[in-house]
Enzyme design. Structure first.
Site, PDB file in Angstrom:
ATOM      1  N   HIS A 158      -9.410   1.290   5.091  1.00  0.00           N
ATOM      2  CA  HIS A 158      -8.045   1.797   5.770  1.00  0.00           C
ATOM      3  C   HIS A 158      -8.160   2.631   6.964  1.00  0.00           C
ATOM      4  O   HIS A 158      -9.016   3.651   6.820  1.00  0.00           O
ATOM      5  CB  HIS A 158      -7.078   2.246   4.941  1.00  0.00           C
ATOM      6  CG  HIS A 158      -5.433   2.182   5.396  1.00  0.00           C
ATOM      7  ND1 HIS A 158      -5.304   3.073   6.206  1.00  0.00           N
ATOM      8  CD2 HIS A 158      -4.457   1.382   5.071  1.00  0.00           C
ATOM      9  CE1 HIS A 158      -3.722   2.830   6.425  1.00  0.00           C
ATOM     10  NE2 HIS A 158      -3.495   1.870   5.907  1.00  0.00           N
ATOM     11  N   GLU A 166      -6.298   5.167   7.980  1.00  0.00           N
ATOM     12  CA  GLU A 166      -6.377   6.431   7.617  1.00  0.00           C
ATOM     13  C   GLU A 166      -7.516   6.951   6.900  1.00  0.00           C
ATOM     14  O   GLU A 166      -7.772   8.275   7.281  1.00  0.00           O
ATOM     15  CB  GLU A 166      -4.863   6.645   6.739  1.00  0.00           C
ATOM     16  CG  GLU A 166      -3.644   6.371   7.480  1.00  0.00           C
ATOM     17  CD  GLU A 166      -2.553   5.778   6.599  1.00  0.00           C
ATOM     18  OE1 GLU A 166      -2.682   5.874   5.399  1.00  0.00           O
ATOM     19  OE2 GLU A 166      -1.703   5.134   7.287  1.00  0.00           O
ATOM     20  N   SER A 188       3.683  -2.189  10.037  1.00  0.00           N
ATOM     21  CA  SER A 188       5.422  -2.322  10.144  1.00  0.00           C
ATOM     22  C   SER A 188       5.856  -3.723   9.918  1.00  0.00           C
ATOM     23  O   SER A 188       6.718  -4.246  10.556  1.00  0.00           O
ATOM     24  CB  SER A 188       5.644  -1.781  11.545  1.00  0.00           C
ATOM     25  OG  SER A 188       5.461  -0.545  11.550  1.00  0.00           O
ATOM     26  N   GLY A 207       2.867  -0.856   4.021  1.00  0.00           N
ATOM     27  CA  GLY A 207       3.034   0.482   3.949  1.00  0.00           C
ATOM     28  C   GLY A 207       4.540   0.884   3.497  1.00  0.00           C
ATOM     29  O   GLY A 207       5.147   0.559   2.379  1.00  0.00           O
ATOM     30  N   GLY A 208       5.264   1.403   4.346  1.00  0.00           N
ATOM     31  CA  GLY A 208       6.607   1.878   4.255  1.00  0.00           C
ATOM     32  C   GLY A 208       7.415   0.895   3.404  1.00  0.00           C
ATOM     33  O   GLY A 208       8.184   1.245   2.514  1.00  0.00           O
ATOM     34  N   GLU A 234      -5.105  -4.491  10.767  1.00  0.00           N
ATOM     35  CA  GLU A 234      -3.922  -3.543  10.928  1.00  0.00           C
ATOM     36  C   GLU A 234      -4.223  -2.799  12.108  1.00  0.00           C
ATOM     37  O   GLU A 234      -4.949  -1.765  12.297  1.00  0.00           O
ATOM     38  CB  GLU A 234      -4.020  -2.721   9.774  1.00  0.00           C
ATOM     39  CG  GLU A 234      -3.887  -3.296   8.373  1.00  0.00           C
ATOM     40  CD  GLU A 234      -3.173  -2.155   7.193  1.00  0.00           C
ATOM     41  OE1 GLU A 234      -2.454  -2.729   6.666  1.00  0.00           O
ATOM     42  OE2 GLU A 234      -3.688  -0.994   7.277  1.00  0.00           O
ATOM     43  N   LYS A 291       0.172   4.318  -0.281  1.00  0.00           N
ATOM     44  CA  LYS A 291      -0.424   5.340   0.305  1.00  0.00           C
ATOM     45  C   LYS A 291      -0.310   6.529  -0.871  1.00  0.00           C
ATOM     46  O   LYS A 291      -0.174   6.427  -1.789  1.00  0.00           O
ATOM     47  CB  LYS A 291       0.149   5.820   1.847  1.00  0.00           C
ATOM     48  CG  LYS A 291       0.027   4.619   2.631  1.00  0.00           C
ATOM     49  CD  LYS A 291       0.132   4.682   4.113  1.00  0.00           C
ATOM     50  CE  LYS A 291      -0.098   3.436   4.800  1.00  0.00           C
ATOM     51  NZ  LYS A 291       0.089   3.452   6.229  1.00  0.00           N
ATOM     52  N   GLY A 326       2.910   2.384  10.443  1.00  0.00           N
ATOM     53  CA  GLY A 326       4.016   3.463  10.501  1.00  0.00           C
ATOM     54  C   GLY A 326       4.876   3.993  11.767  1.00  0.00           C
ATOM     55  O   GLY A 326       5.554   4.941  11.723  1.00  0.00           O
ATOM     56  N   ASN A 385       1.076  -1.008   0.059  1.00  0.00           N
ATOM     57  CA  ASN A 385      -0.045   0.120  -0.003  1.00  0.00           C
ATOM     58  C   ASN A 385       0.952   1.370  -0.102  1.00  0.00           C
ATOM     59  O   ASN A 385       1.467   1.677   1.189  1.00  0.00           O
ATOM     60  CB  ASN A 385      -1.000  -0.173   1.216  1.00  0.00           C
ATOM     61  CG  ASN A 385      -1.593   1.162   1.265  1.00  0.00           C
ATOM     62  OD1 ASN A 385      -1.704   2.123   0.398  1.00  0.00           O
ATOM     63  ND2 ASN A 385      -2.375   1.452   2.601  1.00  0.00           N
TER      64      ASN A 385
HETATM   65  P1  13P Z   1       3.428   0.339   7.569  1.00  0.00           P
HETATM   66  O1  13P Z   1       3.720  -0.796   6.921  1.00  0.00           O
HETATM   67  O2  13P Z   1       4.107   1.451   7.157  1.00  0.00           O
HETATM   68  O3  13P Z   1       3.208   0.196   9.017  1.00  0.00           O
HETATM   69  O4  13P Z   1       1.751   0.642   7.076  1.00  0.00           O
HETATM   70  C1  13P Z   1       0.706  -0.293   7.204  1.00  0.00           C
HETATM   71  C2  13P Z   1      -0.397   0.180   6.508  1.00  0.00           C
HETATM   72  O5  13P Z   1      -0.952   0.848   6.832  1.00  0.00           O
HETATM   73  C3  13P Z   1      -0.495  -0.753   5.256  1.00  0.00           C
HETATM   74  O6  13P Z   1      -1.746  -0.386   4.755  1.00  0.00           O
END
Ligand code: 13P
Length: 257
Positions: free
Chosen positions: A99, A101, A217, A238-239, A171, A15, A177, A13
């Site tokens: 999600h 966010e 993470s 994510g990251g 999640e 983002k 993050g 993802n």
């Molecule tokens: P991170 O892997 O950066 O923690 O993000 C997870 C996420 O929100 C994937 O949708």
């Protein structure tokens, strides 16, 4: 994970990161690293503006392209929104829905999430439905109630046939993050609960066929341990999905189980 009954899916993802040119550069680098054998399904969920570039760049590979959001109406006066049919027509296969966010920053409620899940399914796409608790909710001891509420609301009116096409991503918000991942035990406890909830709604045969991912993470260093648990069938990343080599490290970890 349990490869016998369900797909292992590693999904990135991105983002709100990367331009179309950066998407093409990532695809070139990533495709060069892809293993010959198929260990798991791979999805990259890119920003709407990068979807066309991503579909074109990954066309000759087994990487599926996903979207990060959708609007639930089919068409009409909804300035700035994108429909599920539009995504399907571009070649998108998966859509992230709910999600944290989007729930926290853009007012996405359980009811909106449910409408989006239906829109995605009706367009023959696969929703990746995100559920997860905040740190405060975990500390209050209401994690399971909250997950059950989010999941049951998201799946309201979804048929047994359709739920097979749904992916559920657990999640925990406190792990997104932050560099702080849930332990394998913490993640597995909730993922097992998610499957039990699906079982209570649709029966055992359907429940064992649904892919349940962990997100928060996840990276090359912790992925193998997380994925070693029976009910964790992949990751939503994510990251670590922003760089070809760090995403590939997770795909390699998926092969260790
Ligand atoms: P991170 O892997 O950066 O923690 O993000 C997870 C996420 O929100 C994937 O949708």
């Amino acid at each position: 994970m349990n490869r016998r009954y369900r797909k292992t899916i590693i999904a990135g993802n991105w983002k709100m990161n990367k331009t179309a040119s950066e998407t093409r550069a990532f695809a070139d680098e990533f495709k060069a690293l892809l293993p010959k054998s198929k260990w798991c399904d791979i999805v990259v969920c890119v920003p709407s503006a990068d979807i066309s570039a991503a579909v074109r760049a990954f066309k000759d590979s087994r990487v599926a392209v996903g979207a990060q959001n959708v609007y639930f109406e089919k068409s009409g006066a909804y300035t700035g929104e994108v429909s599920a049919d539009m995504l399907a027509d571009l070649g998108v296969k998966y859509v992230i829905v709910g999600h944290s966010e989007r729930r926290a920053l853009f007012g996405e409620t359980d009811s909106i999430v449910n409408k989006k899940v239906h829109a995605v399914l009706n367009a023959d796409l696969n929703p990746i439905i995100c559920v997860g608790e905040s740190l405060e909710q975990r500390e209050m001891g209401v994690t399971m109630e909250l997950i059950a509420l989010q999941l049951k609301s998201a799946l309201s009116g979804v048929s047994a046939e359709q739920v097979r096409r749904c992916v559920i991503a657990y999640e925990p918000i406190w792990a997104i993050g932050t560099g702080k991942n849930a332990t394998g035990e913490q993640a597995a406890e909730v993922c097992t609960f998610i499957r039990a909830t699906i079982r209570s709604l649709y029966g055992a045969r359907i429940a064992r066929s649904v892919t349940v991912q962990y997100g928060g993470s996840m990276k090359g260093e912790n992925a193998a341990e997380l994925l070693s648990h029976e009910d964790i069938d992949g990751g939503l990343i994510g990251g670590a999905s922003l760089k070809a080599d760090t995403l590939m490290a997770i795909i390699h970890a998926a092969n260790q189980n």
